[in-house]
Design a protein around this motif. Structure first.
Motif, PDB file in Angstrom:
ATOM      1  N   SER A 130       9.342   0.439  -1.986  1.00  0.00           N
ATOM      2  CA  SER A 130       8.198  -0.220  -1.334  1.00  0.00           C
ATOM      3  C   SER A 130       7.826  -1.523  -2.034  1.00  0.00           C
ATOM      4  CB  SER A 130       6.997   0.720  -1.314  1.00  0.00           C
ATOM      5  OG  SER A 130       7.295   1.863  -0.547  1.00  0.00           O
ATOM      6  N   TYR A 131       7.846  -1.509  -3.359  1.00  0.00           N
ATOM      7  CA  TYR A 131       7.536  -2.737  -4.092  1.00  0.00           C
ATOM      8  C   TYR A 131       8.633  -3.788  -3.910  1.00  0.00           C
ATOM      9  CZ  TYR A 131       3.753  -0.136  -6.302  1.00  0.00           C
ATOM     10  OH  TYR A 131       2.616   0.606  -6.542  1.00  0.00           O
ATOM     11  N   GLY A 132       9.880  -3.354  -3.794  1.00  0.00           N
ATOM     12  CA  GLY A 132      10.970  -4.292  -3.496  1.00  0.00           C
ATOM     13  C   GLY A 132      10.787  -4.942  -2.134  1.00  0.00           C
ATOM     14  N   ASN A 133      10.374  -4.139  -1.151  1.00  0.00           N
ATOM     15  CA  ASN A 133      10.105  -4.684   0.183  1.00  0.00           C
ATOM     16  C   ASN A 133       8.877  -5.591   0.176  1.00  0.00           C
ATOM     17  OD1 ASN A 133      12.277  -3.497   1.652  1.00  0.00           O
ATOM     18  ND2 ASN A 133      11.230  -1.542   1.533  1.00  0.00           N
ATOM     19  N   THR A 134       7.891  -5.232  -0.642  1.00  0.00           N
ATOM     20  CA  THR A 134       6.711  -6.096  -0.792  1.00  0.00           C
ATOM     21  C   THR A 134       7.127  -7.461  -1.322  1.00  0.00           C
ATOM     22  OG1 THR A 134       5.286  -4.191  -1.242  1.00  0.00           O
ATOM     23  CG2 THR A 134       4.478  -6.349  -1.962  1.00  0.00           C
ATOM     24  N   LYS A 149       3.576  10.425  -6.040  1.00  0.00           N
ATOM     25  CA  LYS A 149       4.265  10.333  -7.350  1.00  0.00           C
ATOM     26  C   LYS A 149       5.787  10.358  -7.175  1.00  0.00           C
ATOM     27  CE  LYS A 149       0.363  12.315  -9.832  1.00  0.00           C
ATOM     28  NZ  LYS A 149      -0.399  11.150  -9.809  1.00  0.00           N
ATOM     29  N   ASP A 150       6.225   9.506  -6.249  1.00  0.00           N
ATOM     30  CA  ASP A 150       7.656   9.389  -5.935  1.00  0.00           C
ATOM     31  C   ASP A 150       8.129   8.022  -6.419  1.00  0.00           C
ATOM     32  OD1 ASP A 150      10.173   8.953  -4.736  1.00  0.00           O
ATOM     33  OD2 ASP A 150       9.634  10.137  -2.961  1.00  0.00           O
ATOM     34  N   THR A 151       8.837   8.003  -7.529  1.00  0.00           N
ATOM     35  CA  THR A 151       9.291   6.753  -8.140  1.00  0.00           C
ATOM     36  C   THR A 151      10.226   5.990  -7.214  1.00  0.00           C
ATOM     37  OG1 THR A 151       9.096   7.759 -10.316  1.00  0.00           O
ATOM     38  CG2 THR A 151      10.401   5.753 -10.167  1.00  0.00           C
ATOM     39  N   LEU A 152      11.161   6.679  -6.578  1.00  0.00           N
ATOM     40  CA  LEU A 152      12.116   6.020  -5.689  1.00  0.00           C
ATOM     41  C   LEU A 152      11.404   5.334  -4.534  1.00  0.00           C
ATOM     42  CD1 LEU A 152      15.059   5.427  -4.929  1.00  0.00           C
ATOM     43  CD2 LEU A 152      15.108   7.646  -3.755  1.00  0.00           C
ATOM     44  N   ILE A 173       0.831  -1.206   0.000  1.00  0.00           N
ATOM     45  CA  ILE A 173       0.000   0.000   0.000  1.00  0.00           C
ATOM     46  C   ILE A 173       0.867   1.259   0.000  1.00  0.00           C
ATOM     47  CG2 ILE A 173      -0.391   0.347   2.469  1.00  0.00           C
ATOM     48  CD1 ILE A 173      -3.048   0.552  -0.290  1.00  0.00           C
ATOM     49  N   THR A 174       2.056   1.178   0.614  1.00  0.00           N
ATOM     50  CA  THR A 174       2.986   2.304   0.555  1.00  0.00           C
ATOM     51  C   THR A 174       3.452   2.522  -0.884  1.00  0.00           C
ATOM     52  OG1 THR A 174       3.727   1.917   2.822  1.00  0.00           O
ATOM     53  CG2 THR A 174       5.172   3.231   1.431  1.00  0.00           C
ATOM     54  N   GLY A 175       3.698   1.436  -1.596  1.00  0.00           N
ATOM     55  CA  GLY A 175       4.075   1.540  -3.002  1.00  0.00           C
ATOM     56  C   GLY A 175       2.983   2.183  -3.834  1.00  0.00           C
ATOM     57  N   ILE A 176       1.747   1.782  -3.595  1.00  0.00           N
ATOM     58  CA  ILE A 176       0.618   2.374  -4.317  1.00  0.00           C
ATOM     59  C   ILE A 176       0.498   3.860  -3.980  1.00  0.00           C
ATOM     60  CG2 ILE A 176      -1.906   2.383  -4.505  1.00  0.00           C
ATOM     61  CD1 ILE A 176      -1.794  -0.665  -4.200  1.00  0.00           C
TER      62      ILE A 176
END
Length: 121
Positions: free
Chosen positions: A74-78, A66-69, A56-59
């Motif tokens: 977040s998606y890497g941690n997911t 709108k922070d790509t980094l 949800i942090t990635g979303i």
């Protein structure tokens, strides 16, 4: 007012630590993968919550901030948390089924012994 140098330093440290953080899941993944049981020492609730929170942090980072980094981290941690959850679910299913089979075999063996004793008598 924050200086540009300070903001760049914080961004660099953030990127560095979170990059290492993504790779820090590897020892846990290897340990759980080698586990020869249901991995009861791993809290499935905690790891599932971390997976959902990172997702949800990635979303949020992708669509609101709108922070790509931040979204990539977040998606890497997911992914790291999700792999741990997946392995634990697999281990619990695999070893739980083994226990059921063992118990059934024990009951079948006990029944056979009882039959043999009855025949002898």
């Amino acid at each position: 007012m924050e200086s540009v140098l300070f903001i760049k330093a914080i961004t660099y440290v953030y990127f560095l630590l979170n990059t290492v953080r993504v790779f820090s899941y590897v020892p846990q993944i290897i340990t759980v993968g080698r586990e020869k049981s249901t991995a009861k020492a791993i809290s499935l609730l905690t790891w599932t919550f971390w997976t959902a929170a990172n997702f949800i942090t990635g979303i949020y980072a992708s669509f609101v901030v709108k922070d790509t980094l931040l979204s990539l981290m977040s998606y890497g941690n997911t992914l790291g948390c999700g792999i741990v959850v997946g392995i634990v679910l697999y281990k619990r299913k695999k070893y739980a089924e083994g226990r059921v089979t063992e118990k059934k075999e024990m009951v079948e063996v006990a029944s056979e012994k009882e039959v043999i004793e009855l025949i002898r008598d």
